[in-house]
Design a protein around this motif. Structure first.
Motif, PDB file in Angstrom:
ATOM      1  N   VAL A 197       0.840  -1.198   0.000  1.00  0.00           N
ATOM      2  CA  VAL A 197       0.000   0.000   0.000  1.00  0.00           C
ATOM      3  C   VAL A 197       0.874   1.247   0.000  1.00  0.00           C
ATOM      4  CG1 VAL A 197      -1.665   1.341   1.341  1.00  0.00           C
ATOM      5  CG2 VAL A 197      -1.971  -1.123   1.088  1.00  0.00           C
ATOM      6  N   THR A 198       1.929   1.211   0.796  1.00  0.00           N
ATOM      7  CA  THR A 198       2.858   2.345   0.835  1.00  0.00           C
ATOM      8  C   THR A 198       3.514   2.556  -0.522  1.00  0.00           C
ATOM      9  OG1 THR A 198       3.324   1.848   3.157  1.00  0.00           O
ATOM     10  CG2 THR A 198       4.866   3.304   2.028  1.00  0.00           C
ATOM     11  N   SER A 217       1.007   3.843  -3.186  1.00  0.00           N
ATOM     12  CA  SER A 217       0.700   5.245  -2.913  1.00  0.00           C
ATOM     13  C   SER A 217       1.842   6.145  -3.382  1.00  0.00           C
ATOM     14  CB  SER A 217       0.438   5.444  -1.423  1.00  0.00           C
ATOM     15  OG  SER A 217       0.134   6.779  -1.126  1.00  0.00           O
ATOM     16  N   LEU A 235       1.940   6.383  -7.232  1.00  0.00           N
ATOM     17  CA  LEU A 235       0.881   7.204  -7.805  1.00  0.00           C
ATOM     18  C   LEU A 235       1.121   8.694  -7.598  1.00  0.00           C
ATOM     19  CD1 LEU A 235      -2.288   5.121  -6.807  1.00  0.00           C
ATOM     20  CD2 LEU A 235      -1.197   5.260  -9.056  1.00  0.00           C
ATOM     21  N   PHE A 236       1.690   9.058  -6.460  1.00  0.00           N
ATOM     22  CA  PHE A 236       1.841  10.465  -6.131  1.00  0.00           C
ATOM     23  C   PHE A 236       3.209  11.043  -6.503  1.00  0.00           C
ATOM     24  CE2 PHE A 236      -1.846   9.479  -3.593  1.00  0.00           C
ATOM     25  CZ  PHE A 236      -2.577  10.661  -3.582  1.00  0.00           C
ATOM     26  N   HIS A 240       5.256  13.343   5.887  1.00  0.00           N
ATOM     27  CA  HIS A 240       5.750  11.964   5.870  1.00  0.00           C
ATOM     28  C   HIS A 240       6.143  11.490   7.266  1.00  0.00           C
ATOM     29  CE1 HIS A 240       7.571   8.325   4.289  1.00  0.00           C
ATOM     30  NE2 HIS A 240       8.626   8.575   5.040  1.00  0.00           N
ATOM     31  N   VAL A 250      -1.169   4.926   3.334  1.00  0.00           N
ATOM     32  CA  VAL A 250      -1.409   5.739   2.134  1.00  0.00           C
ATOM     33  C   VAL A 250      -0.680   7.081   2.205  1.00  0.00           C
ATOM     34  CG1 VAL A 250      -3.148   6.936   0.766  1.00  0.00           C
ATOM     35  CG2 VAL A 250      -3.581   4.607   1.563  1.00  0.00           C
ATOM     36  N   PRO A 251      -0.907   7.919   3.240  1.00  0.00           N
ATOM     37  CA  PRO A 251      -0.150   9.174   3.292  1.00  0.00           C
ATOM     38  C   PRO A 251       1.344   8.965   3.527  1.00  0.00           C
ATOM     39  CG  PRO A 251      -1.421   8.882   5.305  1.00  0.00           C
ATOM     40  CD  PRO A 251      -1.876   7.825   4.341  1.00  0.00           C
ATOM     41  N   GLY A 255       3.214   6.655   2.117  1.00  0.00           N
ATOM     42  CA  GLY A 255       3.804   6.478   0.794  1.00  0.00           C
ATOM     43  C   GLY A 255       3.674   7.699  -0.082  1.00  0.00           C
ATOM     44  N   ALA A 256       2.511   8.356  -0.027  1.00  0.00           N
ATOM     45  CA  ALA A 256       2.270   9.512  -0.899  1.00  0.00           C
ATOM     46  C   ALA A 256       3.231  10.657  -0.613  1.00  0.00           C
ATOM     47  CB  ALA A 256       0.829   9.991  -0.732  1.00  0.00           C
TER      48      ALA A 256
END
Length: 429
Positions: free
Chosen positions: A67-68, A71, A74-75, A99, A124-125, A127-128
């Protein structure tokens, strides 16, 4: 500034690391850049070891790390695009704070044995907001050197630096997680990200010019996505396969060393793999290549696919160390050549974005690999995770072979110089 560098290097037909490191102002961003990118190599293994400790499942640990990675993949390109347009400092300053906070939240949730969905939500945040320091350093080299023959040397140097972080990072994270506490790896990662990122952001003088193509002085290229370059899309597939090597090795080595009752060897074995990558990168950067980058990518990637195909046969620590070293030595040529091609394929105003697409592809491939490797280790047999690197690199090699005509970076420059062939240089669009 850059013109001085170019003139100095043009007198030497074989630019090397010594000349590169004497580039004016280079150390002002290299040292903080190394510190700021170090946590990236610690993140995945720290998540795997922490979640494996709190849940008892490699599948859950791999999924959290995946998931990390997804994310981040994608970002990351949007982060690179914003850095090209508004400046690296404007993106880094808030990014490292977010982060660090997200990583510490993930740690707290895992230790509290929160539901997996809550851990995934925090991932999610985490990794983003991973700071894209490596691509930013590469963009600073590109802005500093411009058309200098040192560009390919800089690409090799950065790949070596990346691999050095993958020697130190997993060793540090594993030591902290096994000798101190399972949460120590993520806590250290968050702290280093915050401190290193802020120090790197403070070096404003070396960041690329904002909002225009630093080569042509035009506004338009900065607004064109690097993903529109066909050759970049081929390289993304190649880097997805490389990510599968990193992710598969991390999970499979962790499972292997635990199965033999020596979890502390995990960082050592992964360090051997990364050391092979680093040493090979040093050699690649020191060689004055006569073959084209496209040919080097094809040959290097074929060697990587072949080497990963033997990993599943290893059933002892010495054999696994030897094969890991060989696989690592095959990774660096593909990485270095890919980044070198980006230098020629992509306009300077979109270069940070292009680098983040490749970094994101590695992260996405790594995310998929840790998920699949974790599931295979749980549900199949011990060592099944070692099949994942082969499953990622072989299809990528087929793609490279089929679309290798899109990787001829010099064709665009020659066409433009002659003023003919309006239909051929599609990479400009």
């Amino acid at each position: 500034m850059a013109s001085t560098v170019t003139a100095e290097q043009s007198a030497n037909s074989r630019p090397g690391y010594g000349q590169l490191l004497r580039t004016k102002g280079a150390w002002t961003f290299l040292v903080p850049g190394f510190a700021a990118r170090q946590p990236f190599a610690m993140l995945t293994i720290s998540i795997v070891l922490l979640v494996r400790h709190t849940t008892g499942s490699y599948g859950a640990a791999g999924a959290a790390a995946a998931v990390t990675g997804v994310s981040m993949a994608l970002f990351a390109p949007y982060s690179g695009r914003l850095a090209d347009r508004y400046g690296q400092r404007a993106v880094l300053m808030p990014g490292v704070v977010v982060h660090a906070a997200a990583g510490l939240s993930l740690t707290a949730l895992a230790l509290a044995h929160a539901p997996l969905w809550a851990v995934f939500a925090a991932a999610v945040p985490t990794g983003a907001s991973v700071p894209q320091v490596g691509p930013m350093v590469r963009a600073r080299w590109a802005a500093r050197l411009k058309g200098s023959p040192l560009m390919s040397t800089a690409a090799a140097f950065e790949s070596v630096t990346d691999e050095l972080t993958f020697v130190v990072g997993p060793l540090l994270a594993t030591a902290l997680c096994t000798a101190v506490t399972p949460s120590a790896g993520l806590v250290a990662e968050a702290t280093l990200t915050l401190v290193g990122g802020l120090l790197f952001a403070a070096r404003r003088g070396s960041q690329p010019a904002v909002g225009h193509d630093t080569e042509a002085g035009q506004e338009a290229p900065a607004r064109v996505s690097a993903l529109g370059v066909p050759g970049v899309r081929v390289l993304i597939v190649a880097f997805l396969g490389i990510g599968s090597v990193f992710g598969g090795m991390q999970v499979a080595l962790a499972a292997f060393t635990e199965s033999i009752g020596e979890p502390g060897l995990n960082g050592v074995l992964y360090g051997v793999f990364a050391a092979g990558n680093m040493l090979s990168g040093v050699v690649c950067g020191a060689v004055a290549w006569k073959s084209s980058p496209r040919r080097r990518l094809v040959v290097g990637y074929a060697a990587l696919a072949l080497a990963t195909s033997a990993l599943w046969t290893a059933h002892s620590v010495p054999l696994l160390a030897g094969l890991g070293l060989l696989v690592g030595m095959c990774v660096a040529p593909a990485l270095i050549t890919g980044y070198t091609l980006v230098e020629d394929l992509v306009p300077a105003g979109a270069r940070t974005e292009a680098f983040t697409w490749l970094t994101g592809a590695v992260a996405l491939g790594q995310a998929a690999a840790v998920t699949v490797a974790g599931q295979w280790e749980d549900r199949l047999w011990d060592g099944a995770g070692f099949l994942v690197p082969m499953a990622g690199t072989v299809p990528a090699l087929v793609t490279i072979l089929a679309l290798r005509s899109l990787l001829v970076a010099r064709a665009r420059n020659r066409t433009v110089a002659r003023g003919v062939g309006h239909r051929e240089p599609v990479t400009v669009d």
